[in-house]
Design an enzyme around this catalytic site. Structure first.
Site, PDB file in Angstrom:
ATOM      1  N   LYS A  13       0.856  -1.190   0.000  1.00 15.50           N
ATOM      2  CA  LYS A  13       0.000   0.000   0.000  1.00 15.50           C
ATOM      3  C   LYS A  13       0.894   1.242   0.000  1.00 15.50           C
ATOM      4  O   LYS A  13       1.743   1.398   0.877  1.00 15.50           O
ATOM      5  CB  LYS A  13      -0.914   0.010   1.212  1.00 15.50           C
ATOM      6  CG  LYS A  13      -1.972   1.103   1.191  1.00 15.50           C
ATOM      7  CD  LYS A  13      -2.986   0.887   0.071  1.00 15.50           C
ATOM      8  CE  LYS A  13      -4.061  -0.072   0.481  1.00 15.50           C
ATOM      9  NZ  LYS A  13      -5.136  -0.203  -0.551  1.00 15.50           N
ATOM     10  N   THR A  58      -3.309  -5.478   0.214  1.00 10.90           N
ATOM     11  CA  THR A  58      -2.714  -4.165   0.484  1.00 10.90           C
ATOM     12  C   THR A  58      -3.535  -3.405   1.526  1.00 10.90           C
ATOM     13  O   THR A  58      -2.985  -2.596   2.279  1.00 10.90           O
ATOM     14  CB  THR A  58      -2.588  -3.340  -0.803  1.00 10.90           C
ATOM     15  OG1 THR A  58      -3.887  -3.036  -1.321  1.00 10.90           O
ATOM     16  CG2 THR A  58      -1.782  -4.090  -1.859  1.00 10.90           C
ATOM     17  N   ASP A  59      -4.835  -3.653   1.594  1.00 10.22           N
ATOM     18  CA  ASP A  59      -5.652  -3.011   2.617  1.00 10.22           C
ATOM     19  C   ASP A  59      -5.250  -3.490   4.009  1.00 10.22           C
ATOM     20  O   ASP A  59      -5.239  -2.711   4.968  1.00 10.22           O
ATOM     21  CB  ASP A  59      -7.134  -3.299   2.362  1.00 10.22           C
ATOM     22  CG  ASP A  59      -8.039  -2.441   3.241  1.00 10.22           C
ATOM     23  OD1 ASP A  59      -8.072  -1.213   3.023  1.00 10.22           O
ATOM     24  OD2 ASP A  59      -8.683  -3.008   4.149  1.00 10.22           O
ATOM     25  N   PHE A 157      33.140  29.008 -10.895  1.00 12.17           N
ATOM     26  CA  PHE A 157      33.110  27.911 -11.861  1.00 12.17           C
ATOM     27  C   PHE A 157      33.904  28.332 -13.090  1.00 12.17           C
ATOM     28  O   PHE A 157      33.483  29.201 -13.858  1.00 12.17           O
ATOM     29  CB  PHE A 157      31.680  27.547 -12.255  1.00 12.17           C
ATOM     30  CG  PHE A 157      31.595  26.266 -13.053  1.00 12.17           C
ATOM     31  CD1 PHE A 157      32.079  25.077 -12.538  1.00 12.17           C
ATOM     32  CD2 PHE A 157      31.050  26.266 -14.329  1.00 12.17           C
ATOM     33  CE1 PHE A 157      31.998  23.892 -13.264  1.00 12.17           C
ATOM     34  CE2 PHE A 157      30.973  25.088 -15.068  1.00 12.17           C
ATOM     35  CZ  PHE A 157      31.448  23.901 -14.533  1.00 12.17           C
ATOM     36  N   ARG A 174      29.647  33.743  -8.195  1.00  9.64           N
ATOM     37  CA  ARG A 174      28.306  33.472  -8.688  1.00  9.64           C
ATOM     38  C   ARG A 174      27.405  33.075  -7.520  1.00  9.64           C
ATOM     39  O   ARG A 174      27.867  32.736  -6.426  1.00  9.64           O
ATOM     40  CB  ARG A 174      28.315  32.332  -9.712  1.00  9.64           C
ATOM     41  CG  ARG A 174      28.729  30.990  -9.129  1.00  9.64           C
ATOM     42  CD  ARG A 174      28.521  29.841 -10.092  1.00  9.64           C
ATOM     43  NE  ARG A 174      28.907  28.554  -9.489  1.00  9.64           N
ATOM     44  CZ  ARG A 174      28.674  27.367 -10.041  1.00  9.64           C
ATOM     45  NH1 ARG A 174      28.068  27.291 -11.218  1.00  9.64           N
ATOM     46  NH2 ARG A 174      29.047  26.248  -9.432  1.00  9.64           N
ATOM     47  N   GLN A 230      30.228  20.028  -7.599  1.00  6.49           N
ATOM     48  CA  GLN A 230      30.784  18.721  -7.266  1.00  6.49           C
ATOM     49  C   GLN A 230      31.634  18.789  -6.004  1.00  6.49           C
ATOM     50  O   GLN A 230      31.565  17.905  -5.138  1.00  6.49           O
ATOM     51  CB  GLN A 230      31.622  18.192  -8.436  1.00  6.49           C
ATOM     52  CG  GLN A 230      30.820  17.736  -9.645  1.00  6.49           C
ATOM     53  CD  GLN A 230      30.535  18.851 -10.641  1.00  6.49           C
ATOM     54  OE1 GLN A 230      30.514  20.034 -10.281  1.00  6.49           O
ATOM     55  NE2 GLN A 230      30.324  18.490 -11.898  1.00  6.49           N
ATOM     56  N   ASN A 256      21.471  21.953  -9.965  1.00  2.49           N
ATOM     57  CA  ASN A 256      22.050  23.297  -9.896  1.00  2.49           C
ATOM     58  C   ASN A 256      20.961  24.298 -10.265  1.00  2.49           C
ATOM     59  O   ASN A 256      20.546  24.398 -11.417  1.00  2.49           O
ATOM     60  CB  ASN A 256      23.237  23.410 -10.859  1.00  2.49           C
ATOM     61  CG  ASN A 256      24.148  24.562 -10.512  1.00  2.49           C
ATOM     62  OD1 ASN A 256      23.708  25.546  -9.911  1.00  2.49           O
ATOM     63  ND2 ASN A 256      25.410  24.460 -10.883  1.00  2.49           N
ATOM     64  N   HIS A 258      20.115  27.414 -11.329  1.00  2.00           N
ATOM     65  CA  HIS A 258      20.872  28.488 -11.965  1.00  2.00           C
ATOM     66  C   HIS A 258      20.226  29.857 -11.712  1.00  2.00           C
ATOM     67  O   HIS A 258      19.004  30.017 -11.767  1.00  2.00           O
ATOM     68  CB  HIS A 258      20.969  28.253 -13.472  1.00  2.00           C
ATOM     69  CG  HIS A 258      21.641  26.964 -13.826  1.00  2.00           C
ATOM     70  ND1 HIS A 258      22.970  26.726 -13.567  1.00  2.00           N
ATOM     71  CD2 HIS A 258      21.165  25.835 -14.423  1.00  2.00           C
ATOM     72  CE1 HIS A 258      23.285  25.514 -13.993  1.00  2.00           C
ATOM     73  NE2 HIS A 258      22.214  24.952 -14.506  1.00  2.00           N
TER      74      HIS A 258
END
Length: 306
Positions: A13, A58-59, A157, A174, A230, A256, A258
């Site tokens: 479930k 599942t119940d 970067f 940045r 990274q 990322n 941006h």
């Protein structure tokens, strides 16, 4: 007629929302979980013949979530999933289990001990899965998702390869923003509990471990002068392992988010790094796994985990 092989049988479930209120004192404690159950086992005849003799509905699995929350309480998502695993590992025809939980955070309001407000964007996650019956193996994973962080400086970067399709400018300052998803594996010495251990958190405090890892991730993000996302991911992962001796492995995935500087020159304005356009797609997607030196690999712990 060609032969066919049936495999990877499981059912359960999905997304059972259970809210447990601890009323032991006037200051109530609220646990809000979204639980998914999956049983693995001898269910082939249900697929091949429509014979449900071995199928735990599942119940029924849904009902067990609510009943076991009442009988055992909830201290942490990991501990509650271990309770579910112990219960279902003892049932006939079940040879393994997979349980997942999300925990939503509520902050108690100061006015009294029983009023709360939803707090935080990030969501705590947990998984428990077992192999074998009562005396089999169990693996416990903790984690979080949607931990949105941003730093307005201290990120660079540059130095990446360039070819005829490269248009990205290099930068030494940045905005770095991401939404952290992290999942960590608790050490195997604590991930094979006996029945008694499954009922208790004596050997490991999952809440304290979660708090330590989350704090380490945030601190590393803030304090690492980043030359690449990274590098930041590696710093966060190693900080988490250093902060919590109970975990042996951590996987981190970060999109990322941006932020592009808006060109205001057409309006006769300069833009000294103050106004940005936040782009939601496409985005870079960076991930890594860091394992404690000497720790044994446990690929079965990650089966079915995104």
């Amino acid at each position: 007629m060609a032969d066919h092989v049936l495999s990877d049988l499981q059912h359960g479930k999905a997304e059972c929302r259970v809210v447990k209120v601890d009323r032991a004192s006037e200051v109530h404690v609220l646990h809000d979980l979204n639980v998914t159950t999956q049983l693995r086992g001898d269910f082939a005849t249900a697929y091949t013949e429509g014979d449900n003799t071995h199928v735990h509905a599942t119940d029924t699995q849904k009902n067990s979530v609510y009943a076991l929350a009442r009988e055992h309480g909830i201290t942490s998502p990991e501990a509650f999933l271990l309770v579910l695993a112990e219960h279902w590992a003892a049932q006939p025809w079940v040879t393994g289990t997979w349980f997942a939980a999300e925990q939503f955070t509520w902050e108690r309001l100061a006015a009294n001990g029983h009023s709360f407000v939803r707090s935080g964007q990030d969501t705590r996650t947990a998984w428990v899965q077992t192999y074998g019956s009562v005396d089999g193996e169990a693996f416990v994973l903790g984690g979080l998702k949607d931990l949105v962080v941003l730093k307005s400086t201290g990120s660079e970067f540059h130095g990446f390869p360039r070819d005829r399709f490269t248009t990205l400018a290099e930068t030494d300052d940045r905005i770095l923003a991401t939404s952290v998803s992290a999942t960590w594996r608790y050490g195997s010495r604590q991930a094979r509990p006996s029945q008694e251990q499954a009922r208790s958190t004596e050997d490991i405090d999952f809440d304290a471990a979660y708090d330590a890892v989350r704090a380490a991730l945030l601190d590393a993000f803030a304090t690492t002068h980043s030359l690449a996302l990274q590098q930041t991911i590696h710093a966060m992962a190693t900080a988490a392992l250093d902060a919590c001796a109970d975990i042996d492995e951590i996987r981190i995935e970060c999109p990322n988010k941006h932020h592009f500087l808006v060109d205001l020159a057409p309006f006769g304005l300069d833009n000294p790094g103050e106004v940005f356009f936040a782009a939601d797609r496409p985005y870079g997607l960076i991930s890594a796994t860091v394992t404690r030196s000497g720790a044994e690999a446990e690929p079965r712990a990650w089966v079915g985990v995104g």
